[in-house]
Design a protein around this motif. Structure first.
Motif, PDB file in Angstrom:
ATOM      1  N   ASN A 114       7.098 -76.664 -41.689  1.00  0.00           N
ATOM      2  CA  ASN A 114       7.522 -75.948 -40.344  1.00  0.00           C
ATOM      3  C   ASN A 114       6.171 -74.892 -40.232  1.00  0.00           C
ATOM      4  OD1 ASN A 114       8.723 -74.559 -42.749  1.00  0.00           O
ATOM      5  ND2 ASN A 114       9.299 -73.061 -41.374  1.00  0.00           N
ATOM      6  N   HIS A 115       6.101 -74.839 -38.624  1.00  0.00           N
ATOM      7  CA  HIS A 115       5.179 -73.806 -38.317  1.00  0.00           C
ATOM      8  C   HIS A 115       5.580 -72.735 -37.647  1.00  0.00           C
ATOM      9  CE1 HIS A 115       0.996 -73.265 -37.663  1.00  0.00           C
ATOM     10  NE2 HIS A 115       0.757 -74.158 -36.589  1.00  0.00           N
ATOM     11  N   VAL A 116       5.112 -71.510 -37.973  1.00  0.00           N
ATOM     12  CA  VAL A 116       5.505 -70.379 -37.439  1.00  0.00           C
ATOM     13  C   VAL A 116       4.476 -69.516 -37.038  1.00  0.00           C
ATOM     14  CG1 VAL A 116       6.789 -68.058 -38.051  1.00  0.00           C
ATOM     15  CG2 VAL A 116       7.658 -70.336 -39.087  1.00  0.00           C
ATOM     16  N   SER A 117       3.131 -69.517 -37.753  1.00  0.00           N
ATOM     17  CA  SER A 117       2.205 -68.530 -37.631  1.00  0.00           C
ATOM     18  C   SER A 117       0.828 -68.987 -37.909  1.00  0.00           C
ATOM     19  CB  SER A 117       2.692 -67.300 -38.663  1.00  0.00           C
ATOM     20  OG  SER A 117       1.689 -66.521 -38.606  1.00  0.00           O
ATOM     21  N   GLU A 186       5.568 -80.494 -36.308  1.00  0.00           N
ATOM     22  CA  GLU A 186       6.083 -80.045 -34.979  1.00  0.00           C
ATOM     23  C   GLU A 186       5.235 -80.029 -33.980  1.00  0.00           C
ATOM     24  OE1 GLU A 186       9.207 -76.483 -36.087  1.00  0.00           O
ATOM     25  OE2 GLU A 186       7.320 -76.621 -37.224  1.00  0.00           O
ATOM     26  N   GLY A 187       3.915 -79.915 -34.094  1.00  0.00           N
ATOM     27  CA  GLY A 187       3.031 -79.815 -33.170  1.00  0.00           C
ATOM     28  C   GLY A 187       2.798 -78.512 -32.209  1.00  0.00           C
ATOM     29  N   THR A 188       3.571 -77.636 -32.713  1.00  0.00           N
ATOM     30  CA  THR A 188       3.320 -76.096 -32.116  1.00  0.00           C
ATOM     31  C   THR A 188       4.272 -75.339 -33.075  1.00  0.00           C
ATOM     32  OG1 THR A 188       3.959 -74.959 -30.220  1.00  0.00           O
ATOM     33  CG2 THR A 188       5.581 -76.677 -30.737  1.00  0.00           C
ATOM     34  N   THR A 189       4.166 -73.986 -32.750  1.00  0.00           N
ATOM     35  CA  THR A 189       4.710 -72.794 -33.452  1.00  0.00           C
ATOM     36  C   THR A 189       6.069 -72.639 -32.897  1.00  0.00           C
ATOM     37  OG1 THR A 189       3.436 -71.345 -32.159  1.00  0.00           O
ATOM     38  CG2 THR A 189       2.581 -71.849 -34.502  1.00  0.00           C
ATOM     39  N   TRP A 190       6.946 -72.089 -33.815  1.00  0.00           N
ATOM     40  CA  TRP A 190       8.246 -71.592 -33.593  1.00  0.00           C
ATOM     41  C   TRP A 190       8.438 -70.441 -34.206  1.00  0.00           C
ATOM     42  CZ3 TRP A 190      12.608 -74.519 -31.329  1.00  0.00           C
ATOM     43  CH2 TRP A 190      12.153 -75.873 -30.793  1.00  0.00           C
ATOM     44  N   CYS A 191       9.410 -69.493 -33.922  1.00  0.00           N
ATOM     45  CA  CYS A 191       9.492 -68.109 -34.103  1.00  0.00           C
ATOM     46  C   CYS A 191       9.964 -67.795 -35.627  1.00  0.00           C
ATOM     47  CB  CYS A 191      10.285 -67.327 -33.410  1.00  0.00           C
ATOM     48  SG  CYS A 191      12.006 -67.601 -33.216  1.00  0.00           S
ATOM     49  N   GLY A 192      10.742 -68.818 -36.390  1.00  0.00           N
ATOM     50  CA  GLY A 192      11.347 -68.771 -37.608  1.00  0.00           C
ATOM     51  C   GLY A 192      12.513 -68.921 -37.576  1.00  0.00           C
ATOM     52  N   ARG A 193      13.316 -68.485 -36.433  1.00  0.00           N
ATOM     53  CA  ARG A 193      14.614 -68.594 -36.435  1.00  0.00           C
ATOM     54  C   ARG A 193      15.220 -70.124 -36.261  1.00  0.00           C
ATOM     55  NH1 ARG A 193      16.335 -63.749 -32.571  1.00  0.00           N
ATOM     56  NH2 ARG A 193      14.702 -64.418 -31.154  1.00  0.00           N
ATOM     57  N   LEU A 218       8.491 -72.938 -44.819  1.00  0.00           N
ATOM     58  CA  LEU A 218       8.102 -71.657 -44.834  1.00  0.00           C
ATOM     59  C   LEU A 218       9.154 -70.772 -44.027  1.00  0.00           C
ATOM     60  CD1 LEU A 218       4.465 -72.647 -43.657  1.00  0.00           C
ATOM     61  CD2 LEU A 218       5.197 -72.317 -46.073  1.00  0.00           C
ATOM     62  N   ARG A 219       9.227 -69.408 -44.782  1.00  0.00           N
ATOM     63  CA  ARG A 219      10.084 -68.588 -44.200  1.00  0.00           C
ATOM     64  C   ARG A 219       9.220 -67.124 -44.540  1.00  0.00           C
ATOM     65  NH1 ARG A 219      14.531 -66.645 -46.344  1.00  0.00           N
ATOM     66  NH2 ARG A 219      15.954 -66.307 -44.661  1.00  0.00           N
ATOM     67  N   PHE A 220       9.583 -66.231 -43.293  1.00  0.00           N
ATOM     68  CA  PHE A 220       8.727 -64.667 -43.698  1.00  0.00           C
ATOM     69  C   PHE A 220      10.127 -63.801 -43.442  1.00  0.00           C
ATOM     70  CE2 PHE A 220       5.347 -67.220 -41.819  1.00  0.00           C
ATOM     71  CZ  PHE A 220       4.330 -66.652 -42.554  1.00  0.00           C
ATOM     72  N   VAL A 221      10.132 -62.765 -44.530  1.00  0.00           N
ATOM     73  CA  VAL A 221      10.956 -61.936 -44.732  1.00  0.00           C
ATOM     74  C   VAL A 221      10.534 -60.734 -44.836  1.00  0.00           C
ATOM     75  CG1 VAL A 221      12.927 -61.414 -46.178  1.00  0.00           C
ATOM     76  CG2 VAL A 221      12.488 -63.960 -46.040  1.00  0.00           C
ATOM     77  N   GLU A 222      11.412 -59.594 -44.117  1.00  0.00           N
ATOM     78  CA  GLU A 222      10.954 -58.182 -44.569  1.00  0.00           C
ATOM     79  C   GLU A 222      11.982 -57.440 -45.229  1.00  0.00           C
ATOM     80  OE1 GLU A 222      10.385 -55.626 -40.722  1.00  0.00           O
ATOM     81  OE2 GLU A 222      10.202 -57.712 -39.735  1.00  0.00           O
ATOM     82  N   GLY A 223      11.644 -56.370 -45.788  1.00  0.00           N
ATOM     83  CA  GLY A 223      12.541 -55.695 -46.475  1.00  0.00           C
ATOM     84  C   GLY A 223      12.789 -56.103 -47.946  1.00  0.00           C
ATOM     85  N   THR A 224      13.439 -55.151 -48.613  1.00  0.00           N
ATOM     86  CA  THR A 224      13.655 -55.505 -50.029  1.00  0.00           C
ATOM     87  C   THR A 224      15.227 -55.373 -50.439  1.00  0.00           C
ATOM     88  OG1 THR A 224      13.253 -53.115 -50.753  1.00  0.00           O
ATOM     89  CG2 THR A 224      11.335 -54.490 -50.760  1.00  0.00           C
ATOM     90  N   GLY A 225      15.493 -55.946 -51.569  1.00  0.00           N
ATOM     91  CA  GLY A 225      16.734 -56.063 -51.972  1.00  0.00           C
ATOM     92  C   GLY A 225      17.850 -56.511 -50.982  1.00  0.00           C
ATOM     93  N   ASP A 226      18.809 -55.801 -50.876  1.00  0.00           N
ATOM     94  CA  ASP A 226      19.915 -55.996 -49.996  1.00  0.00           C
ATOM     95  C   ASP A 226      19.526 -56.153 -48.495  1.00  0.00           C
ATOM     96  OD1 ASP A 226      21.589 -56.525 -52.056  1.00  0.00           O
ATOM     97  OD2 ASP A 226      22.414 -54.619 -51.966  1.00  0.00           O
ATOM     98  N   ARG A 227      18.488 -55.509 -48.299  1.00  0.00           N
ATOM     99  CA  ARG A 227      17.976 -55.177 -46.990  1.00  0.00           C
ATOM    100  C   ARG A 227      16.942 -56.302 -46.331  1.00  0.00           C
ATOM    101  NH1 ARG A 227      16.660 -48.715 -46.222  1.00  0.00           N
ATOM    102  NH2 ARG A 227      18.846 -47.922 -46.471  1.00  0.00           N
TER     103      ARG A 227
END
Length: 308
Positions: A114-117, A186-193, A218-227
């Motif tokens: 999948n294409h995000v960025s 996909e031929g284009t990018t999506w926001c990840g959701r 591919l997934r992008f995640v921010e924060g650590t642990g439970d957050r």
């Protein structure tokens, strides 16, 4: 050594258009990096880019290209403040009489994700030695072209459908030579959701070269642990600019790129699909299976702790 593959809002007649846009998809971040850290990240990224130029000029088609590109991509991600996490996915192809998973197979494969960025090719090449497929515009940017070509990027003119057979032929040649190729169907990018459907054209290269297809989520995640939660801040969609995207990324704290590698997939009895009338059927079957696998890698609930 990697390439930007953003699809702007004004698409060509035969390319899909993502409904994602910066104003609608970008979520506010709870914590941001301070100005000194942002400056350090930008400075480090520029240093890695400059250092990559002589390496790209000397690599050519050497056997060391894949390993060098992996190292360079990891350094650039680290400079930007992006941590890389790799996971192994499980393959479930229930009810399919056409394909089978080959989890232990070595050798070249067509990697599809999948294409995000604009980060996606970097993330892929930092994880697996491969040649990314990039848009032709990248070839017109002097410095970026040198880095992309040195990393083995293959170029496609997304505004000319007539160029597609030649691109598939170049991908096939690379796969036959023993190199893996990465593409974003996909031929284009999506926001990840969300993600778009996989278009089948590039899958012909795997069929012609006789290599398996390996889905990558591919997934992008921010924060650590439970957050830890899904992040849309690295997304590069709609009328977004590369500069704005870079500044968001270096300002994000604890940004993680998660890569889920699924077992490769092969068609059973590939000779059955040798006739021209059935080639489209074979491409569509591989596209559906790969897309379904990637979607399973994007369904992890937000807030789940990350595996180191």
């Amino acid at each position: 050594m990697s390439a930007v593959t953003h699809q702007p809002a004004a698409s060509s007649a035969w390319l899909p258009v993502s409904p994602c846009a910066p104003g609608a998809c970008l979520r506010a971040q709870a914590r941001t990096a301070g100005p000194l850290r942002r400056a350090a990240r930008l400075t480090g990224a520029v240093a890695v880019l400059i250092a990559g130029l002589p390496i790209a000029l000397t690599l050519g088609r050497t056997a060391r290209r894949g390993a060098a590109t992996m190292l360079w991509s990891r350094l650039l991600l680290r400079a930007l403040g992006v941590r890389l996490v790799t996971r192994r996915g499980f393959s479930f192809i229930g009810g399919s009489a056409r394909a089978r998973a080959v989890p232990e197979e070595d050798g070249p494969a067509l990697l599809v994700g999948n294409h995000v960025s604009w980060l996606d090719p970097l993330v892929i090449t930092a994880t697996v030695a491969c040649r990314p497929l990039a848009k032709a515009e990248v070839g017109r940017w002097p410095i970026v072209r040198t880095l992309a070509a040195g990393g083995g990027a293959l170029f496609i003119d997304r505004d000319r459908m007539s160029a597609l057979p030649g691109v598939v032929a170049d991908m096939t040649a690379a796969l036959r030579s023993g190199e893996s190729v990465a593409a974003f169907p996909e031929g284009t990018t999506w926001c990840g959701r969300e993600m778009g459907g996989f278009r089948p054209a590039v899958f012909q290269a795997a069929l012609d070269a006789g290599v398996p297809v390996r889905p990558v989520a591919l997934r992008f995640v921010e924060g650590t642990g439970d957050r830890a939660a899904l992040s849309t801040r690295p997304s590069y969609v709609g009328d977004d600019t590369l500069l704005a995207s870079v500044l968001r990324i270096v300002a994000t704290r604890d940004l993680v790129a998660e890569v889920t590698l699924f077992p490769a997939v092969r068609l059973d009895r590939p000779a059955v699909y040798g006739e021209r009338a059935r080639r489209g059927e074979a491409r569509a079957a591989l596209a559906r299976i790969a897309e379904a696998q990637v979607r399973t890698g994007l369904t992890e609930p937000e807030g789940q702790a990350l595996a180191a």
